[in-house]
Each structure stands twice: as structure tokens, then as C-alpha cells.
Write a protein that holds these residues in place. Structure first.
Motif: not given
Length: 371
Positions: A257-263
Motif C-alpha cells: 500500500t501507499t501512504d495516502t498522506e505522503t505518497g
């Protein structure tokens, strides 16, 4: 001999006019540094802030309430799986076990009595001495006594477990952390701070993050995510004192998964830790190498940018500069670019000061002469 004396001002004026009347000699374009691009191999490194974690980091917490009576481990000491760490006051739990054992014996006696009664009622029923109701009542009493026995045995198991929980043992091999608890402290299963933490540090996990674009670049380089993970080069670790760790590590996991806040996407590298130098919770820097084979490497001074696009000046056959867009690898060492598209083997470019040159500037007498 007659001499003609002229005023000094008049002489100066004549010299100035003479100088201006001479044509200015234009210097040929020979002051530009050029280079012929050739394929080569290059390894770039980039750094990522990382957090060190033990292979297993287990928080030790009590499962029963009570007062700590013994502490059997030194803070910071190496512990082995099954080693006793703490002992909680056992007196109330021994008493509870004795009560449970007594209840089991009482329930067993009740079952034996109920069974005799049920068997007797069955015989009397067969002889038509008692009714079916009496027989069924005796059987129900036996079932009730058996249920009570099962409950008593379950309470015995629970009492034994609670007693065993008073001896707190390490579930893993590792190193003990510091502890804020001392003998006499009252603890329970809901304490906020664990008694201590045991970290298994034979191998160390190092977590760091890359941007989504960097991960995509690696996937394109290797073909698939699985191949990228399998073929990634070994990484190095720079410790907080600035020195390099003696052993190299291997990236063995990439977050799905990718951190939605930091990308950012988290990766995990595994390092051996035979000297126990690395500790759980420490910080370090991952040094990641990018190996590029058969690429063009040019100085950054040979490029200029227009609207986030990178250009170089190629030298044509007449020795003039012609701008051309190139695609560079996203990472660089601050001095050079790796060019992925836009150049061909053997082409000549301006190697310095590209940002100061204009289109069609004469940079060489001729390309053939410079070569």
C-alpha cells in the motif's frame, strides 16, 4: 633638422581614430569544452532515513494481577526463550488452585453418587418398582453432577494457568530493555507501560520509504515487482555516528500500500547483527545503489532546463550548437546525469556552460576538426 612638435592631445586623437579604423578580429569558437558521449556503466547511490527494529520485539506484560516478588533478569542483558523474567506473588493463586482441586474432588464424589442412584433406579424400573419419572429424574441428576464436575475441572485448569502466569518468561531469544518496575510494584494485565521489552536482534529489520515514482522506476527497470524485489542490489547502512555498518543487507519486503498522506511506500531490509551493534528503536540511513549498465553519463553543466525539461547542445557538422531534449534518470549524484533517451553513441555535445549558449552558436571550427 627641423622638428615638428604637435600637441599631445592631437596625437592621442589621431591614435584613437587609427585604432577605430582597423577591423575587429572575431575569435573562432574554440573556448567551449566539448565531449563525445560513450556508453558506460555507473552506480548511483541515494540515502533514505531509516528506523531499526529487532526481528522480534515483544512487550512483556503480566496476565494476572499481583505484586512483583522477584526480578530475575538484568536490564539490557541477553535472555533466552523460556527464561524467567519476573515472579508475581503466588500465594493467592496457590490458594485458588487448592480450592479448585477440592471442588473437583467434591464434584467427582457427587458424580459417583448420582451414577449409583441412576443405576439403582434403572434396575428398579425394570422390575416395575419405580416409575419412569423416578428413573428419568435420577439420570438427570447424574447429568447435572457430570456438568458440575466438568465446570470444576475447567476452574482447575484456569487456576493452574493463573498460577503459571505468576512466573513471567521470555517468549523469544533477545536482549532485555530497561524496566521501570521494581520488587513490590503492583501490576496487572492492563498496565500502560510493559514490564520490559525483549528484542530478538540476531537479524535486524530496517524500515525506510521510497516515493511511488521511485518504486515505479524500479519496477520498469526489472520488469515486475517480484523481479525487482528478487534482483535488488544489496544495500548499506550508515549509522548515526556517520560510519558505515560492516555488513550489507538485502531488501526482502515492499509494502503493498501507499501512504495516502505522503505518497511514500515502505520497504524493509534485513541485516545480520552478529556483534549486536544494532539496537531496536535506533535510527540510521539506508544507502541504496542504482546500477545502470550501458548508459550515457554527462555532466550536469552540459544541460539546461526549460519548463522542467532537460536539454543539451549537440554539435553539428559545422561546429554549431543545436539544442536537443534528453530524458535523464530521476536520481543523480549532484554532478552528473544518466541520460536514458535523446543521445546516440559517438555524438558530440557541449560539456560546460550550456545555460550560457544560444542556438547555433559556433562552438567549434568544425566537428571533424574537434574530433
Amino acid at each position: 633638422m627641423n622638428r615638428l612638435f604637435l600637441p599631445m592631445g592631437f596625437v592621442s586623437l589621431m591614435l584613437l581614430v587609427a585604432a577605430c579604423s582597423q577591423p575587429v578580429r572575431q575569435q573562432e569558437g574554440s573556448d567551449y569544452k566539448l565531449m563525445t558521449v560513450e556508453r558506460t556503466d555507473r552506480t548511483l547511490t541515494t540515502s533514505y532515513t531509516a528506523v531499526i527494529s529487532g526481528r522480534q520485539s515483544v512487550e512483556i506484560r503480566p496476565q494476572v494481577s499481583g505484586t512483583i516478588t522477584e526480578i530475575c533478569v538484568s536490564e539490557g542483558a541477553k535472555v533466552i526463550k523460556g527464561q524467567t523474567l519476573f515472579v508475581i506473588d503466588q500465594v493467592p493463586y496457590l490458594s485458588a488452585l487448592q480450592t479448585a482441586l477440592a471442588n473437583v474432588k467434591s464434584a467427582e464424589a457427587a458424580v459417583a453418587t448420582a451414577r449409583l442412584t441412576a443405576e439403582s433406579k434403572e434396575e428398579l424400573f425394570q422390575e416395575h418398582v419405580v416409575s419412569d419419572f423416578d428413573r428419568q429424574t435420577a439420570q438427570n441428576s447424574l447429568l447435572e453432577a457430570e456438568a458440575t464436575l466438568a465446570q470444576a475441572k475447567a476452574e482447575e485448569v484456569n487456576a493452574r494457568n493463573n498460577l503459571s502466569y505468576t512466573v513471567i518468561k521470555s517468549p523469544v531469544n533477545g536482549v532485555a530493555s530497561m524496566s521501570s518496575y521494581r520488587v513490590g510494584a503492583l501490576v496487572n494485565s492492563s498496565i500502560t507501560t510493559p514490564l520490559l521489552t525483549v528484542s530478538d536482534d540476531e537479524e535486524i529489520f530496517v524500515y525506510f520509504s521510497m516515493t511511488e515514482q521511485q518504486i515505479l522506476s524500479l519496477v520498469r527497470q526489472y520488469g515486475t515487482m517480484d523481479k525487482a524485489l528478487a534482483e535488488m542490489p544489496e544495500v548499506e547502512l550508515r549509522l548515526s555516528d556517520g560510519l558505515m555498518y560492516a555488513h550489507k543487507g538485502k531488501i526482502d519486503a515492499i509494502s503493498g500500500t501507499t501512504d495516502t498522506e505522503t505518497g511514500a511506500i515502505t520497504l524493509r531490509a534485513v541485516f545480520p547483527n552478529p556483534e549486536r551493534m544494532l539496537r531496536n528503536g535506533s535510527t540510521a540511513t539506508i544507502v541504496f545503489p542504482y546500477v545502470k549498465n550501458g548508459v550515457f553519463v554527462i555532466p550536469q553543466e552540459a544541460t539546461f532546463e526549460i519548463q522542467d525539461r532537460v536539454y543539451v547542445y549537440k554539435v553539428n557538422g559545422e561546429g554549431k550548437a543545436e539544442s536537443a531534449q534528453v530524458t535523464v534518470f530521476p536520481l543523480n549524484d549532484g554532478k552528473e546525469y544518466i541520460v536514458e533517451r535523446g543521445l546516440e553513441q559517438g555524438e558530440t555535445i557541449v560539456a560546460e556552460g550550456a545555460g550560457l549558449i544560444q542556438e547555433n552558436t559556433q562552438v567549434a571550427n568544425s566537428l571533424q576538426e574537434k574530433q
